[in-house]
Write an enzyme that holds these catalytic residues in place. Structure first.
Site, PDB file in Angstrom:
ATOM      1  N   SER A 113       0.801  -1.221   0.000  1.00 33.58           N
ATOM      2  CA  SER A 113       0.000   0.000   0.000  1.00 33.58           C
ATOM      3  C   SER A 113       0.836   1.273   0.000  1.00 33.58           C
ATOM      4  O   SER A 113       1.645   1.493  -0.894  1.00 33.58           O
ATOM      5  CB  SER A 113      -0.950  -0.044   1.191  1.00 33.58           C
ATOM      6  OG  SER A 113      -1.841   1.034   1.125  1.00 33.58           O
ATOM      7  N   HIS A 114       0.679   2.069   1.045  1.00 34.33           N
ATOM      8  CA  HIS A 114       1.327   3.379   1.113  1.00 34.33           C
ATOM      9  C   HIS A 114       2.739   3.290   1.680  1.00 34.33           C
ATOM     10  O   HIS A 114       3.409   4.306   1.816  1.00 34.33           O
ATOM     11  CB  HIS A 114       0.487   4.289   2.005  1.00 34.33           C
ATOM     12  CG  HIS A 114       0.249   3.664   3.342  1.00 34.33           C
ATOM     13  ND1 HIS A 114      -0.647   2.635   3.526  1.00 34.33           N
ATOM     14  CD2 HIS A 114       0.832   3.871   4.543  1.00 34.33           C
ATOM     15  CE1 HIS A 114      -0.625   2.261   4.794  1.00 34.33           C
ATOM     16  NE2 HIS A 114       0.274   2.997   5.428  1.00 34.33           N
ATOM     17  N   ASP A 277      -2.275   6.726  -3.375  1.00 37.90           N
ATOM     18  CA  ASP A 277      -1.123   6.076  -2.748  1.00 37.90           C
ATOM     19  C   ASP A 277      -0.501   4.969  -3.607  1.00 37.90           C
ATOM     20  O   ASP A 277      -0.851   4.805  -4.777  1.00 37.90           O
ATOM     21  CB  ASP A 277      -1.526   5.508  -1.385  1.00 37.90           C
ATOM     22  CG  ASP A 277      -2.429   4.291  -1.511  1.00 37.90           C
ATOM     23  OD1 ASP A 277      -3.165   4.218  -2.503  1.00 37.90           O
ATOM     24  OD2 ASP A 277      -2.379   3.414  -0.628  1.00 37.90           O
ATOM     25  N   ASP A 279      -0.828   1.738  -3.980  1.00 36.30           N
ATOM     26  CA  ASP A 279      -1.661   0.779  -4.715  1.00 36.30           C
ATOM     27  C   ASP A 279      -2.987   1.376  -5.174  1.00 36.30           C
ATOM     28  O   ASP A 279      -3.862   0.643  -5.649  1.00 36.30           O
ATOM     29  CB  ASP A 279      -1.905  -0.476  -3.874  1.00 36.30           C
ATOM     30  CG  ASP A 279      -2.676  -0.184  -2.599  1.00 36.30           C
ATOM     31  OD1 ASP A 279      -2.547   0.936  -2.076  1.00 36.30           O
ATOM     32  OD2 ASP A 279      -3.409  -1.065  -2.131  1.00 36.30           O
ATOM     33  N   ASP A 281      -5.557   2.865  -3.622  1.00 37.79           N
ATOM     34  CA  ASP A 281      -6.850   2.820  -2.930  1.00 37.79           C
ATOM     35  C   ASP A 281      -7.093   4.030  -2.033  1.00 37.79           C
ATOM     36  O   ASP A 281      -8.226   4.322  -1.676  1.00 37.79           O
ATOM     37  CB  ASP A 281      -7.058   1.498  -2.168  1.00 37.79           C
ATOM     38  CG  ASP A 281      -5.960   1.200  -1.175  1.00 37.79           C
ATOM     39  OD1 ASP A 281      -5.036   2.026  -1.043  1.00 37.79           O
ATOM     40  OD2 ASP A 281      -6.012   0.129  -0.529  1.00 37.79           O
ATOM     41  N   ARG A 282      -6.035   4.749  -1.666  1.00 36.62           N
ATOM     42  CA  ARG A 282      -6.237   5.928  -0.818  1.00 36.62           C
ATOM     43  C   ARG A 282      -6.345   7.199  -1.656  1.00 36.62           C
ATOM     44  O   ARG A 282      -5.877   7.227  -2.789  1.00 36.62           O
ATOM     45  CB  ARG A 282      -5.052   6.094   0.134  1.00 36.62           C
ATOM     46  CG  ARG A 282      -4.908   4.956   1.103  1.00 36.62           C
ATOM     47  CD  ARG A 282      -3.807   5.243   2.111  1.00 36.62           C
ATOM     48  NE  ARG A 282      -3.825   4.204   3.133  1.00 36.62           N
ATOM     49  CZ  ARG A 282      -3.331   4.343   4.349  1.00 36.62           C
ATOM     50  NH1 ARG A 282      -2.766   5.477   4.705  1.00 36.62           N
ATOM     51  NH2 ARG A 282      -3.395   3.357   5.221  1.00 36.62           N
ATOM     52  N   LYS A 376     -11.400   0.286  -1.011  1.00 37.18           N
ATOM     53  CA  LYS A 376     -11.464   1.734  -1.128  1.00 37.18           C
ATOM     54  C   LYS A 376     -10.844   2.105  -2.473  1.00 37.18           C
ATOM     55  O   LYS A 376     -10.071   1.329  -3.030  1.00 37.18           O
ATOM     56  CB  LYS A 376     -10.769   2.410   0.041  1.00 37.18           C
ATOM     57  CG  LYS A 376      -9.344   1.977   0.322  1.00 37.18           C
ATOM     58  CD  LYS A 376      -8.904   2.625   1.625  1.00 37.18           C
ATOM     59  CE  LYS A 376      -7.490   2.235   2.007  1.00 37.18           C
ATOM     60  NZ  LYS A 376      -7.419   0.907   2.647  1.00 37.18           N
TER      61      LYS A 376
HETATM   62  C1  G16 Z   1      -5.129  -0.452   5.525  1.00 40.42           C
HETATM   63  C2  G16 Z   1      -6.537  -0.892   5.426  1.00 40.42           C
HETATM   64  C3  G16 Z   1      -7.444   0.255   5.789  1.00 40.42           C
HETATM   65  C4  G16 Z   1      -7.090   0.780   7.163  1.00 40.42           C
HETATM   66  C5  G16 Z   1      -5.629   1.076   7.252  1.00 40.42           C
HETATM   67  C6  G16 Z   1      -5.276   1.334   8.673  1.00 40.42           C
HETATM   68  O1  G16 Z   1      -4.926   0.579   4.603  1.00 40.42           O
HETATM   69  O2  G16 Z   1      -6.824  -1.308   4.104  1.00 40.42           O
HETATM   70  O3  G16 Z   1      -8.744  -0.179   5.714  1.00 40.42           O
HETATM   71  O4  G16 Z   1      -7.790   1.944   7.452  1.00 40.42           O
HETATM   72  O5  G16 Z   1      -4.883  -0.022   6.824  1.00 40.42           O
HETATM   73  O6  G16 Z   1      -3.932   1.503   8.809  1.00 40.42           O
HETATM   74  P1  G16 Z   1      -3.285   1.498  10.247  1.00 40.42           P
HETATM   75  O7  G16 Z   1      -3.586   0.173  10.876  1.00 40.42           O
HETATM   76  O8  G16 Z   1      -1.839   1.731   9.962  1.00 40.42           O
HETATM   77  O9  G16 Z   1      -3.913   2.637  10.979  1.00 40.42           O
HETATM   78  P2  G16 Z   1      -3.963   0.401   3.351  1.00 40.42           P
HETATM   79  O10 G16 Z   1      -4.193   1.621   2.504  1.00 40.42           O
HETATM   80  O11 G16 Z   1      -2.610   0.356   3.969  1.00 40.42           O
HETATM   81  O12 G16 Z   1      -4.360  -0.873   2.694  1.00 40.42           O
END
Ligand code: G16
Length: 543
Positions: A113-114, A277, A279, A281-282, A376
């Protein structure tokens, strides 16, 4: 088919976090590490003979190698076909779109992801089920349990498959189909939004800037904004995906998307700015010199959904993660639709959307989406905003402030303390948890604590229960502080402190959030003993 069964050791650290398994690239490069996790997925989902799998990743370092390994394992495990994004690339929402459109037996998405990428960065893997969404906890738990005991995995011995050209290849009897997922995704967007209205907006003197942060959305942005919507080429930036994201941290917030933030707060700023971000989704939404919090963005999208083609019939309900502000709750109340509060993690929205109880959902962590997919969706949110702007023809700031006038403002901020020693971070959480009863009734200036609890959630559809999902400190005036350990970091621990105060007084709507929340910030530090326990009293990221 020449299937090899390879003996190897189990790995006890393969516990998927909020969004799959994320580790340093070097960890994934250990012998058998990736293979064990993939076999644990296949063993846990019981693949029907000849099933089709979706496969792709955000293009970060190790993406191509991992895809070749997974293809050979899929062939050895009885899959009949794998749909792979061209060059092995699929944004997370596009993967969800492909799983749903072609009704595949789930998909494997390679992404952290990010999190930063590159040889010293992070890599990740997750399994999405047939509905296109992240696997629910009962599946991720089963995968984890399997990974602790697994003894061997199956793989075929074959040369690598070419992935750069659209078409079909045979891999020991299994079809590998390289697809144009950008086109599939762009078509879905065109079915939801009024592209003609957005085209008109973009051909006026309105200017936008979208920052793909050298991550996966670059080609999607090029196709949608430039090719289909006719925006001038300078409307997009950093749109060439790079395995290390150009050395950046592809997280669209005010700290890491600083290149875009400087433009949007600078001279000659465009009218609209957005970023997404690693991937895809953000999303982050900005107006000229103005930041829209993800919580407000969700509320605003919900309030204006009916004016957008794909949502013209109205929305069934909304959902937000617990730490997300209550701004959308106000909208739900006025629309007289249900509003659900779920734990952090997109997987908790899936059941509600499958049961048609929820159309829109979002999280404070820059995630917004709808039931068009089960992830998302960054570009979807950007297009939603463009569609609203095309109809309202007001500035982003005006739209948000008018929303606050109607619904009140939930002043909100998140403070992140990253890379803390694990023990110290756990100590902070334990200290708070053990002190709940002493905190209740305590006053700090004008704030008095009414209740404290450890958030737990019962899924109304399947009855599953998730406990310890964040500590809530609720004040008598409706303000609240939430403490939560991040589930996505890969080095040390991250404590997130979420601060929220409802402000009905319109004269105070212009206040900077950090100023409006100053007392709450001090209370959070005091009751958590964060400084004494971690040596830190300044967050690494503020949003
Ligand atoms: C992931 C999940 C999201 C969640 C986030 C929380 O985001 O897909 O639904 O809100 O983790 O991150 P943390 O546990 O660090 O607060 P992503 O964009 O990393 O896939």
């Amino acid at each position: 088919m020449n299937v090899q069964t390879i003996t190897s050791q189990a790995f006890s650290d393969q516990k998927p976090g909020t969004s799959g398994l994320r580790k340093k690239v070097a960890v994934f490069q250990q012998p058998h590490y990736l293979e064990n996790f993939v076999q644990s997925i296949f063993d846990s989902i019981r693949v029907p003979q000849g099933a089709t799998l979706t496969l792709g990743g955000d293009g970060r370092y190790y993406n191509r190698e991992a895809i070749q390994t997974i293809l050979k394992m899929a062939a050895a495990n009885g899959f009949g076909r794998v749909l792979v994004g061209q060059a092995g690339i699929l944004s997370t929402p596009a993967a969800s779109c492909v799983i749903r459109k072609y009704k595949t037996f789930g998909g494997i998405i390679l992404s952290a992801s990010h999190n930063p990428g590159g040889v010293d960065g992070d890599f990740g893997i997750k399994y999405n089920t047939e509905n296109g969404g992240p696997a629910p906890e009962k599946i991720t738990e089963a995968i984890f349990e399997k990974s602790k005991t697994i003894q061997n995995y199956k793989i075929i011995d074959a040369p690598d498959v070419a992935l750069d050209v659209i078409g079909e290849t045979d891999l020991a009897g299994m079809k590998v189909q390289v697809i144009d997922a950008v086109a599939d995704y762009a078509e879905l967007m065109e079915s939801l939004f009024d592209f003609n209205a957005i085209k008109d907006l973009l051909s006026s003197d309105f200017r936008m800037k979208f920052d793909a942060m050298h991550a996966v959305t670059g080609p999607y942005a090029q196709e949608i904004f430039i090719n289909r919507l006719g925006a001038p080429s300078e409307s997009i930036m950093n749109c060439i995906p790079l395995p290390d994201f150009g050395g950046g941290h592809p997280d669209p917030n005010l700290t890491y998307a600083h290149e875009l933030v400087e433009i949007i707060y600078g001279e000659h700023a465009p009218d609209f700015g957005a970023a997404s971000d690693g991937d895809g989704d953000r999303n982050m939404i900005l107006g000229k010199g103005f930041f829209v919090t993800p919580s407000d963005s969700l509320a605003l999208i919900a309030a204006n959904a009916k004016m957008v083609k794909g949502y013209a019939k109205g929305i069934a309900g909304v959902a937000r993660s617990m730490p997300t502000s209550g701004a959308v709750d106000m909208v739900a109340k006025s629309l007289d639709i249900p509003c659900f509060e779920t734990p952090t993690g997109w997987k908790f929205f899936g059941n509600l959307m499958d049961a048609d109880q929820v159309t829109l959902c979002g999280e404070e962590s820059f995630g917004t989406g709808s039931s068009h997919v089960r992830e998302k969706d960054g570009l979807w949110a950007v297009l939603f905003w463009l569609n609203i702007l095309a109809i309202k023809r007001q500035s982003v700031e005006q739209i948000v402030k008018r929303h606050w006038l109607q619904f009140g403002r939930n002043v909100y901020s998140r403070h992140d303390y990253e890379d803390l020693p694990l023990e110290a971070a756990n100590g902070v959480v334990e200290h708070l948890r053990n002190n709940f009863s002493e905190l209740v009734g305590k006053s700090f200036g004008r704030y008095t604590i009414q209740t404290c609890d450890d958030f737990s959630y019962t899924d109304s559809i399947d009855g599953s229960v998730s406990t310890k999902q964040g500590l809530r400190v609720l004040f008598t005036d409706g303000s609240r502080i939430v403490f939560r350990l991040s589930g996505t970091g890969t080095s040390g621990a991250t404590i997130r402190i979420y601060l929220e105060a409802f402000e009905p007084d319109t004269n105070k709507h212009d206040l900077d959030a950090q100023i409006a929340l100053a007392e709450m910030i001090q209370i959070a530090l005091q009751i958590s003993e964060l400084k004494q326990r971690t040596g830190r009293d300044t967050p690494t990221v503020i949003t």
